[in-house]
Design a protein around this motif. Structure first.
Motif, PDB file in Angstrom:
ATOM      1  N   LEU A 110       0.855  -1.183   0.000  1.00  0.00           N
ATOM      2  CA  LEU A 110       0.000   0.000   0.000  1.00  0.00           C
ATOM      3  C   LEU A 110       0.894   1.237   0.000  1.00  0.00           C
ATOM      4  CD1 LEU A 110      -2.629  -1.153   2.655  1.00  0.00           C
ATOM      5  CD2 LEU A 110      -2.749  -1.359   0.164  1.00  0.00           C
ATOM      6  N   ASP A 111       0.801   2.019  -1.053  1.00  0.00           N
ATOM      7  CA  ASP A 111       1.641   3.211  -1.200  1.00  0.00           C
ATOM      8  C   ASP A 111       0.991   4.384  -0.468  1.00  0.00           C
ATOM      9  OD1 ASP A 111       3.602   4.937  -1.960  1.00  0.00           O
ATOM     10  OD2 ASP A 111       2.825   5.259  -3.997  1.00  0.00           O
ATOM     11  N   MET A 112       1.027   4.307   0.863  1.00  0.00           N
ATOM     12  CA  MET A 112       0.434   5.348   1.707  1.00  0.00           C
ATOM     13  C   MET A 112       1.352   5.589   2.894  1.00  0.00           C
ATOM     14  SD  MET A 112      -3.524   4.004   1.811  1.00  0.00           S
ATOM     15  CE  MET A 112      -4.001   5.309   2.929  1.00  0.00           C
ATOM     16  N   SER A 113       1.480   6.850   3.277  1.00  0.00           N
ATOM     17  CA  SER A 113       2.255   7.168   4.469  1.00  0.00           C
ATOM     18  C   SER A 113       1.503   6.688   5.704  1.00  0.00           C
ATOM     19  CB  SER A 113       2.501   8.671   4.554  1.00  0.00           C
ATOM     20  OG  SER A 113       1.284   9.361   4.811  1.00  0.00           O
ATOM     21  N   SER A 114       2.212   6.655   6.820  1.00  0.00           N
ATOM     22  CA  SER A 114       1.587   6.211   8.059  1.00  0.00           C
ATOM     23  C   SER A 114       0.412   7.102   8.437  1.00  0.00           C
ATOM     24  CB  SER A 114       2.628   6.198   9.179  1.00  0.00           C
ATOM     25  OG  SER A 114       2.036   5.813  10.404  1.00  0.00           O
ATOM     26  N   ALA A 115       0.598   8.425   8.319  1.00  0.00           N
ATOM     27  CA  ALA A 115      -0.479   9.355   8.675  1.00  0.00           C
ATOM     28  C   ALA A 115      -1.688   9.179   7.768  1.00  0.00           C
ATOM     29  CB  ALA A 115       0.030  10.795   8.611  1.00  0.00           C
ATOM     30  N   GLU A 116      -1.447   9.009   6.469  1.00  0.00           N
ATOM     31  CA  GLU A 116      -2.550   8.811   5.518  1.00  0.00           C
ATOM     32  C   GLU A 116      -3.301   7.519   5.818  1.00  0.00           C
ATOM     33  OE1 GLU A 116      -0.816  10.947   1.462  1.00  0.00           O
ATOM     34  OE2 GLU A 116      -0.327   8.847   1.899  1.00  0.00           O
ATOM     35  N   PHE A 117      -2.558   6.486   6.109  1.00  0.00           N
ATOM     36  CA  PHE A 117      -3.181   5.183   6.357  1.00  0.00           C
ATOM     37  C   PHE A 117      -4.065   5.216   7.601  1.00  0.00           C
ATOM     38  CE2 PHE A 117      -3.262   0.832   7.977  1.00  0.00           C
ATOM     39  CZ  PHE A 117      -3.603   0.129   6.842  1.00  0.00           C
ATOM     40  N   VAL A 118      -3.540   5.774   8.690  1.00  0.00           N
ATOM     41  CA  VAL A 118      -4.296   5.814   9.942  1.00  0.00           C
ATOM     42  C   VAL A 118      -5.487   6.755   9.823  1.00  0.00           C
ATOM     43  CG1 VAL A 118      -4.189   6.328  12.400  1.00  0.00           C
ATOM     44  CG2 VAL A 118      -2.273   5.188  11.277  1.00  0.00           C
ATOM     45  N   THR A 119      -5.294   7.885   9.122  1.00  0.00           N
ATOM     46  CA  THR A 119      -6.415   8.805   8.888  1.00  0.00           C
ATOM     47  C   THR A 119      -7.562   8.089   8.183  1.00  0.00           C
ATOM     48  OG1 THR A 119      -4.933  10.700   8.725  1.00  0.00           O
ATOM     49  CG2 THR A 119      -7.119  10.950   7.765  1.00  0.00           C
ATOM     50  N   MET A 120      -7.208   7.328   7.153  1.00  0.00           N
ATOM     51  CA  MET A 120      -8.218   6.590   6.401  1.00  0.00           C
ATOM     52  C   MET A 120      -8.952   5.587   7.288  1.00  0.00           C
ATOM     53  SD  MET A 120      -7.523   3.733   3.521  1.00  0.00           S
ATOM     54  CE  MET A 120      -6.742   2.796   4.838  1.00  0.00           C
ATOM     55  N   MET A 121      -8.209   4.843   8.117  1.00  0.00           N
ATOM     56  CA  MET A 121      -8.830   3.830   8.950  1.00  0.00           C
ATOM     57  C   MET A 121      -9.781   4.430   9.975  1.00  0.00           C
ATOM     58  SD  MET A 121      -8.125   0.870   7.964  1.00  0.00           S
ATOM     59  CE  MET A 121      -6.959  -0.108   7.023  1.00  0.00           C
ATOM     60  N   VAL A 122      -9.368   5.534  10.591  1.00  0.00           N
ATOM     61  CA  VAL A 122     -10.227   6.166  11.593  1.00  0.00           C
ATOM     62  C   VAL A 122     -11.489   6.735  10.947  1.00  0.00           C
ATOM     63  CG1 VAL A 122     -10.398   8.059  13.260  1.00  0.00           C
ATOM     64  CG2 VAL A 122      -8.327   6.659  13.160  1.00  0.00           C
ATOM     65  N   LEU A 123     -11.320   7.496   9.861  1.00  0.00           N
ATOM     66  CA  LEU A 123     -12.479   8.096   9.198  1.00  0.00           C
ATOM     67  C   LEU A 123     -13.420   7.033   8.645  1.00  0.00           C
ATOM     68  CD1 LEU A 123     -10.964  11.142   7.276  1.00  0.00           C
ATOM     69  CD2 LEU A 123     -12.582  11.199   9.179  1.00  0.00           C
ATOM     70  N   ASP A 124     -12.860   6.061   7.911  1.00  0.00           N
ATOM     71  CA  ASP A 124     -13.699   5.036   7.281  1.00  0.00           C
ATOM     72  C   ASP A 124     -14.339   4.125   8.323  1.00  0.00           C
ATOM     73  OD1 ASP A 124     -12.735   6.191   5.022  1.00  0.00           O
ATOM     74  OD2 ASP A 124     -11.781   4.397   4.201  1.00  0.00           O
ATOM     75  N   GLY A 125     -13.546   3.707   9.329  1.00  0.00           N
ATOM     76  CA  GLY A 125     -14.073   2.789  10.331  1.00  0.00           C
ATOM     77  C   GLY A 125     -15.194   3.391  11.149  1.00  0.00           C
ATOM     78  N   LEU A 126     -14.996   4.607  11.650  1.00  0.00           N
ATOM     79  CA  LEU A 126     -16.039   5.246  12.453  1.00  0.00           C
ATOM     80  C   LEU A 126     -17.250   5.605  11.599  1.00  0.00           C
ATOM     81  CD1 LEU A 126     -13.915   7.482  14.843  1.00  0.00           C
ATOM     82  CD2 LEU A 126     -15.274   5.471  15.440  1.00  0.00           C
ATOM     83  N   PHE A 127     -17.036   5.933  10.326  1.00  0.00           N
ATOM     84  CA  PHE A 127     -18.185   6.216   9.454  1.00  0.00           C
ATOM     85  C   PHE A 127     -19.077   4.984   9.314  1.00  0.00           C
ATOM     86  CE2 PHE A 127     -20.173   5.846   5.287  1.00  0.00           C
ATOM     87  CZ  PHE A 127     -20.970   6.982   5.282  1.00  0.00           C
ATOM     88  N   VAL A 128     -18.476   3.816   9.053  1.00  0.00           N
ATOM     89  CA  VAL A 128     -19.266   2.591   8.888  1.00  0.00           C
ATOM     90  C   VAL A 128     -20.017   2.265  10.175  1.00  0.00           C
ATOM     91  CG1 VAL A 128     -19.145   0.103   8.485  1.00  0.00           C
ATOM     92  CG2 VAL A 128     -17.757   1.657   7.090  1.00  0.00           C
ATOM     93  N   VAL A 129     -19.349   2.360  11.309  1.00  0.00           N
ATOM     94  CA  VAL A 129     -19.988   2.066  12.593  1.00  0.00           C
ATOM     95  C   VAL A 129     -21.155   3.015  12.836  1.00  0.00           C
ATOM     96  CG1 VAL A 129     -19.667   2.089  15.098  1.00  0.00           C
ATOM     97  CG2 VAL A 129     -17.948   1.024  13.623  1.00  0.00           C
ATOM     98  N   GLU A 130     -20.945   4.300  12.602  1.00  0.00           N
ATOM     99  CA  GLU A 130     -22.003   5.284  12.827  1.00  0.00           C
ATOM    100  C   GLU A 130     -23.157   5.113  11.843  1.00  0.00           C
ATOM    101  OE1 GLU A 130     -22.323   8.219  15.266  1.00  0.00           O
ATOM    102  OE2 GLU A 130     -21.487   6.344  16.032  1.00  0.00           O
TER     103      GLU A 130
END
Length: 456
Positions: A110-130
Motif C-alpha cells: 500500500l503506497d500510503m504514508s503512516s499518517a494517511e493510512f491511519v487517517t483513512m482507517m479512523v475516518l472510514d471505520g467510524l463512518f461505517v460504525v455510525e
C-alpha cells in the motif's frame, strides 16, 4: 462542541496511530484480473470508497465521513465525556505501533504514508460504525443528513460496502464500535450489520425468511465479542449469515483423496460432467418448476417427484454486482462456494430468453432488469473465467436426480412422442379432448347397439 475543537480532537487521535491488533493474515484482496476482464465496473464503488484500494475516488463522501466523526464526538461530549476521556476510550497506548498488522490484512504493498493510512482507517471505520448505528436508531440521525434523506444514496452505499475491494477488517470496526458504545445493552455490531443489509432493496430477503433473520439477530446478540473472530469483513459476514442457511454455512469443499468412496455417478459429475439441461428442455422432459416459499435461503433448492422447487430471485441492475463480488470472494477464500454452485445451476437452467420467461411465469425469476434476453446474458456470463471447483459440488445430488429422471425409459418415450407429434401444450389439450370425446361416443354407440339388440 465547536467544529474547530472536533477537528483538533481528530488530529490528536490521528497522531496516536490508534490501530487495534489482529492476525497478520492477508484476507482483503483485489478481484482476480480475469474476473475484472469480464466486468471491471462490478468491483468499483459507485459513491463511497472504504479502505485503501479506492481511496480518494469519491470526495463528496469524505465530507460525510468527517461530519459523522464530528457528530459522534459531540454526542459523546453531551454524555459527559471530555476530550481526554474520549482519547483514552480508544486505548491509544495499548494500540500504538499496531499499524503494520492492519496493513498486512491487505493484499500487496500500500503506497500510503503512516499518517494517511491511519487517517483513512479512523475516518472510514467510524463512518461505517455510525452509519449502522443511525440506520438502527432514528434518534441518532441529524435532520440534514443527506444519506438518510435520499434513500437512493443509502442503497448505493449498502451495495458499495459489499464490494470485495471496499472492505475494512471487521476487528477494526468492532474495536471502534466497542469504544464508542452507547450503552451495555446496545445490539452487537454484526447483528446491526445483518439488519442493515437485509433491509436494503436488492438484498432484502422474502417475507417468509424474516423469522430466520430475527432469530439470527437474537443469536448473534447473545454471543460474546470473541465469537466474531472468524468474521473477516462485512462481505464475509453477509456471505455467511444473510445468504446461507445453517446447513449451507457448514458446507465446505473437501479435497477428493480416496476416489473409491464415491459412487460412479458421483465420480462422473465430480470429474466435470456436472450439467443439466435448460429449463425449457427439462419442462419438455416432464419436469415442472415450482416457486419455493418455505426455504431458509436463496440456495435451498429441492427436486422431488419430478418437480424442482426454487426460491424466488429478484434480478435488477445490482444483482450482477452482488453475485460477482460474492463469487470473487469465494474464489479467493477457503470455505463454502455455494454462490458459485448456484450460478452454475442457473447458468444450466437459463440459456435463452424462453428459459427466463418460463421461470418468470413460475414465480422463480422476478425480472426487474429489463428484457428476458438481458437476464439470460447476465447468467450466461457469471461463470466466465470462474474456476468451478469439483470438490463437493453443492447440487451434486440434485443434478444426479434430474439426470436420472430424464433418462427413465418412460420419460424419454413421453418426450419423443411430444416432440414428434405435438409442438405446443395446446396440442396435448385438444388431443385429450378429442380422444375423450371419441371414447364417449364409442361408449354411447356400444350401449345403444346393446339396447337395440335386446329388443330385437
Amino acid at each position: 462542541m465547536a467544529a474547530g475543537e472536533s477537528y483538533n480532537l481528530l488530529e490528536k487521535i490521528l497522531k496516536e496511530r490508534a490501530i487495534p491488533s489482529s492476525s497478520s493474515e492477508c484476507f482483503i484482496s483485489r478481484a482476480p484480473p480475469q474476473l475484472r476482464q469480464v466486468n471491471g465496473t462490478a468491483f468499483e464503488p459507485q459513491i463511497i470508497s472504504i479502505g485503501p484500494y479506492h481511496r480518494g475516488k469519491h470526495q463528496t463522501m469524505e465530507i460525510h465521513k468527517v461530519r459523522y466523526l464530528r457528530n459522534l464526538f459531540e454526542r459523546l461530549v453531551k454524555r459527559g465525556a471530555t476530550g481526554d476521556k474520549i482519547l483514552n476510550s480508544f486505548d491509544l497506548d495499548a494500540l500504538n505501533m499496531e499499524e503494520e498488522r492492519v496493513r498486512s490484512c491487505y493484499e500487496g504493498t500500500l503506497d500510503m504514508s503512516s499518517a494517511e493510512f491511519v487517517t483513512m482507517m479512523v475516518l472510514d471505520g467510524l463512518f461505517v460504525v455510525e452509519l449502522l448505528r443511525k440506520f438502527c436508531d432514528r434518534e441518532l440521525r441529524e435532520e440534514n443528513d443527506d444519506i438518510f434523506k435520499r434513500n437512493l444514496n443509502l442503497t448505493i452505499i449498502a451495495h458499495d460496502l459489499l464490494l470485495l475491494e471496499n472492505q475494512l477488517p471487521f476487528f477494526l470496526l468492532n474495536h471502534f464500535f466497542e469504544k464508542t458504545k452507547l450503552s451495555p445493552s446496545e445490539k452487537s455490531l454484526d447483528s446491526m450489520a445483518i439488519f442493515f443489509f437485509d433491509m436494503m432493496p436488492g438484498l432484502r430477503r422474502r417475507d417468509s425468511q424474516l423469522r430466520r433473520l430475527d432469530s439470527q439477530i437474537r443469536r448473534l446478540d447473545s454471543q460474546s465479542v470473541q465469537d466474531t473472530e472468524d468474521i473477516k469483513h462485512l462481505l464475509g459476514l453477509v456471505h455467511k449469515h444473510c445468504f446461507l442457511s445453517p446447513q449451507e454455512s457448514n458446507f465446505s469443499r473437501v479435497p477428493i483423496i480416496i476416489c473409491e468412496h464415491f459412487e460412479q455417478w458421483e465420480m462422473d459429475l465430480i470429474m466435470g460432467l456436472s450439467f443439466i439441461h435448460s429449463a425449457t428442455e427439462l419442462s419438455e422432459a416432464g419436469i415442472r418448476f415450482k416457486k419455493r416459499d418455505e426455504g431458509n435461503s436463496l440456495f435451498d433448492i429441492k427436486f422431488e417427484r419430478g418437480q424442482m422447487h426454487i426460491p424466488t430471485l429478484t434480478v435488477d441492475h445490482d444483482t450482477q454486482r452482488i453475485f460477482r463480488n460474492l463469487i470473487a470472494y469465494e474464489q479467493i477464500h477457503q470455505g463454502p462456494s455455494i454462490v458459485m454452485d448456484y450460478a452454475r445451476l442457473m447458468d444450466c437452467l437459463i440459456n435463452y430468453a424462453d428459459d427466463v420467461a418460463l421461470l418468470s411465469d413460475c414465480g422463480i425469476i422476478d425480472n426487474r432488469l429489463g428484457t428476458n434476453e438481458e437476464v439470460a446474458k447476465m447468467f450466461n456470463k457469471l461463470n466466465d473465467y470462474v474456476y468451478l471447483s469439483t470438490d463437493n459440488f453443492y447440487y451434486l445430488e440434485l443434478f444426479h436426480d434430474v439426470d436420472e429422471h430424464c433418462n427413465l425409459l418412460l420419460n424419454r418415450w413421453k418426450v419423443k412422442l411430444r416432440q414428434t407429434y405435438f409442438h405446443t401444450p395446446w396440442d396435448w389439450v385438444l388431443t385429450s379432448i378429442v380422444a375423450a370425446s371419441i371414447l364417449l361416443l364409442l361408449g354411447f354407440l356400444q350401449t345403444l347397439y346393446s339396447v337395440l339388440s335386446y329388443y330385437k
